[in-house]
Write a protein that holds these residues in place. Structure first.
Motif, PDB file in Angstrom:
ATOM      1  N   ALA A   1      -8.127  -3.681   6.038  1.00  0.00           N
ATOM      2  CA  ALA A   1      -8.067  -3.748   4.565  1.00  0.00           C
ATOM      3  C   ALA A   1      -8.776  -5.000   4.059  1.00  0.00           C
ATOM      4  CB  ALA A   1      -6.616  -3.706   4.095  1.00  0.00           C
TER       5      ALA A   1
ATOM      6  N   TYR B   1      -4.985 -11.065   8.865  1.00  0.00           N
ATOM      7  CA  TYR B   1      -5.869 -10.601   7.794  1.00  0.00           C
ATOM      8  C   TYR B   1      -7.295 -11.151   7.986  1.00  0.00           C
ATOM      9  CZ  TYR B   1      -1.748  -9.221   4.928  1.00  0.00           C
ATOM     10  OH  TYR B   1      -0.620  -8.634   4.442  1.00  0.00           O
TER      11      TYR B   1
ATOM     12  N   GLU C   1       0.810  -1.214   0.000  1.00  0.00           N
ATOM     13  CA  GLU C   1       0.000   0.000   0.000  1.00  0.00           C
ATOM     14  C   GLU C   1       0.845   1.266   0.000  1.00  0.00           C
ATOM     15  OE1 GLU C   1       0.119  -2.413   2.367  1.00  0.00           O
ATOM     16  OE2 GLU C   1       0.192  -1.568   4.373  1.00  0.00           O
TER      17      GLU C   1
ATOM     18  N   HIS D   1      -6.059   0.496   2.542  1.00  0.00           N
ATOM     19  CA  HIS D   1      -4.890   0.826   3.367  1.00  0.00           C
ATOM     20  C   HIS D   1      -4.551   2.316   3.322  1.00  0.00           C
ATOM     21  CE1 HIS D   1      -3.298  -2.871   4.954  1.00  0.00           C
ATOM     22  NE2 HIS D   1      -3.124  -3.452   3.780  1.00  0.00           N
TER      23      HIS D   1
ATOM     24  N   GLU E   1      -4.177  -4.682   8.465  1.00  0.00           N
ATOM     25  CA  GLU E   1      -4.546  -5.844   7.650  1.00  0.00           C
ATOM     26  C   GLU E   1      -5.974  -6.342   7.908  1.00  0.00           C
ATOM     27  OE1 GLU E   1      -2.891  -6.123   5.209  1.00  0.00           O
ATOM     28  OE2 GLU E   1      -0.971  -5.244   5.784  1.00  0.00           O
TER      29      GLU E   1
ATOM     30  N   HIS F   1      -8.104  -3.816  -1.543  1.00  0.00           N
ATOM     31  CA  HIS F   1      -7.312  -4.012  -0.326  1.00  0.00           C
ATOM     32  C   HIS F   1      -6.269  -2.895  -0.161  1.00  0.00           C
ATOM     33  CE1 HIS F   1      -5.370  -6.654   2.790  1.00  0.00           C
ATOM     34  NE2 HIS F   1      -4.328  -5.908   2.439  1.00  0.00           N
TER      35      HIS F   1
HETATM   36 ZN    ZN Z   1      -2.682  -5.405   3.477  1.00  0.00          ZN
END
Ligand code: ZN
Ligand code: ARG
Length: 492
Positions: A368, A421, A319, A346, A365, A342
């Motif tokens: 995102a 994530y 990002e 970020h 994470e 994603h």
């Molecule tokens: Zn990420």
């Protein structure tokens, strides 16, 4: 970094005593230095005591808490064929305490350093460049540090057996990595808690392009025979790992959008089919920002875009502020909008609002990933709740997946673990269920706006959700963020 209290009127006998104690506490090996230091007005050059660093629990050696960087002026010359980089970087900072010595993070060999135009002593070891200014810098004083350095970035591994985060491409190179990349091409206080503005200038052989963060101030401009200079500026505070440079033969696409100037770059070395899929995906950036800004609040920057280098070994996207870098592997079998969603999410969560410590990585994470689920929900796909339930079911209770609690993943090796994530996004779904949609989305927007350009911790975010919703979320947070086991029920 070393700290010194300027003693002033304190009796000399006390000074000597302090020096003796410090000498006694330091192991002889810690004093070994390969370079000479300038004469110091202090009774002796203070030895280092223990490990320095800015205080990150997972990366104790990263950064230095003794100063705050306000701006980086990075100037590099790069020759792709030998992969040689020569750098002259000037850092403006403010000492937060009296400094007789301080550290920068840099892995390329430094040849000279000045502090406020006076030559400083240097000692470099294992990624740390220790600087001893000719005169200690007073607490609160501004300082200008110039570092000359040169080397072959791709020759410096990312760790034992780990390839360099400086990746060579057919015509150039790309600098992308998290958390590690800065030290491969510029000296810094390498920690997301010390954000600063950036000027990035690169001189490269004629015919090559340089892409970086923020606004293109100039380029290509002549810079001696056979060379051209490109100048970029990021004027919003940026974490050190988000500064990037891509050098090579790129097709640059620009257009005005309601979010600012869109500038994307595609390596001309990409396979034509991959290049088409990459364009079809990355060119949707403004449209995706429109959807995300409807959820998270105003887009935090004034430039936007993306870069796709011919670097298939990268394998990930990053990002990078205003302009994410995407591995071409995402587009090997066609368009991939998810990765674009994603990386763009970020820009709010990670870039504009950065982690206080790397242990707060869920704020990047988890958020995102949850943005991907929200994108699906708002574009006719499965809802976030459905996606969360599916991922919950996919991981049985004895799966090692559940052993990583995303709110405190445990260490440097777990920062980018899949659970941060996926379970991190499930945790957001659980919080949403607990406080209701209105409170949940108000909390996300408040987080992004109140902390824009700054930092925050997991605890800060939970306190905000509690404040916004007026609800007790302690049990949900404990279950989803901090317990190394599968929660008894899906996140709702
Ligand atoms: Zn990420
Ligand atoms: N933050 C990046 C992302 O959005 C992860 C980068 C992974 N870095 C790496 N060296 N594998 O997914």
């Amino acid at each position: 970094m070393r700290r010194w209290v300027l003693v002033g009127s304190v009796p000399a006998v006390l000074l000597v005593l302090v020096a003796l104690v410090i000498t006694w506490r330091t192991s002889p090996s810690a004093q070994v230095s390969t370079t000479s230091r300038p004469p110091s007005p202090m009774p002796s050059t203070p030895p280092r005591i223990g490990a320095d660093g800015i205080g990150d629990p997972y990366f104790p050696r990263a950064g230095d808490g003794g100063y705050d960087v306000t701006g980086y002026d990075i100037q590099v010359r790069y020759d792709p064929s030998p992969d040689r980089l020569e750098g002259h970087t000037t850092i403006t900072a403010q000492a937060t305490e009296s400094l007789s010595r301080f550290d920068l993070d840099l892995r390329l060999p430094a040849s000279a350093v000045t502090v406020d135009d006076r030559p400083a002593g240097i000692h470099q070891d294992d990624g740390k460049l220790e600087v001893t200014p000719a005169v200690p810098v007073r607490a609160g004083a501004p300082m200008t540090v110039r570092v000359d350095y040169a080397g072959v970035p791709s020759a410096i591994p990312g760790g034992p057996g780990v390839p360099s985060p400086w990746v060579r491409t057919p015509d150039g190179a790309v600098a992308v990595g998290e958390p590690d990349i800065a030290a491969w091409w510029y000296p810094s206080n390498d920690h997301p808690s010390d954000k600063a503005t950036f000027m990035i200038t690169a001189v490269v052989p004629d015919g090559l392009q340089v892409i970086s963060n923020g606004a293109l101030l100039g380029g290509p401009e002549p810079d001696g025979p056979g060379r051209q200079r490109w100048r970029w500026q990021e004027s919003e505070p940026m974490a050190t790992y988000l500064a990037f440079v891509a050098i090579g033969d790129y097709d640059i696409v620009r257009r005005d959008t309601r979010f600012g100037l869109y500038l994307a770059a595609y390596d001309r070395g990409l396979d034509p089919q991959v290049a088409d899929a990459a364009r079809a995906s990355v060119e949707r950036t403004p449209e995706i920002l429109a959807l995300l800004s409807g959820i998270f609040g105003p887009y935090p920057f004034r430039q936007l875009g993306g870069v796709v280098p011919e670097a298939p070994t990268l394998g990930f996207a990053l990002e990078d502020q205003t302009r994410p870098v995407y591995s071409p592997t995402f587009f090997a079998s066609g368009q991939d909008v998810t990765v674009v969603v994603h990386e763009l999410a970020h820009q709010w969560f990670g870039d504009s609002v950065s982690v206080r410590h790397w242990s707060d990585i869920w704020l990047n994470e988890g958020f995102a990933t949850y943005a991907q689920w929200l994108y699906s929900e708002r574009t006719g796909g499965p809802s976030a709740a459905q996606t969360a339930a599916q991922d919950y079911d996919r991981h049985p209770a004895d799966d090692a997946f559940w052993r990583i609690p995303p709110g405190a993943p445990g260490g440097a090796a777990e920062v980018l673990n899949n659970a941060v994530y996926l379970r991190g996004a499930m945790a957001l779904q659980a919080l949403r269920t607990a406080v209701g949609d209105q409170n949940f989305f108000a909390s996300l927007r408040a987080w992004a706006t109140e902390r824009a350009g700054g930092n925050g911790s997991v605890q800060d975010f939970l306190a905000l959700v509690k404040h916004v919703s007026g609800k007790d979320i302690d049990d949900v947070a404990q279950t989803w963020l901090f317990t190394p086991a599968r929660p008894p029920t899906p996140p709702g």
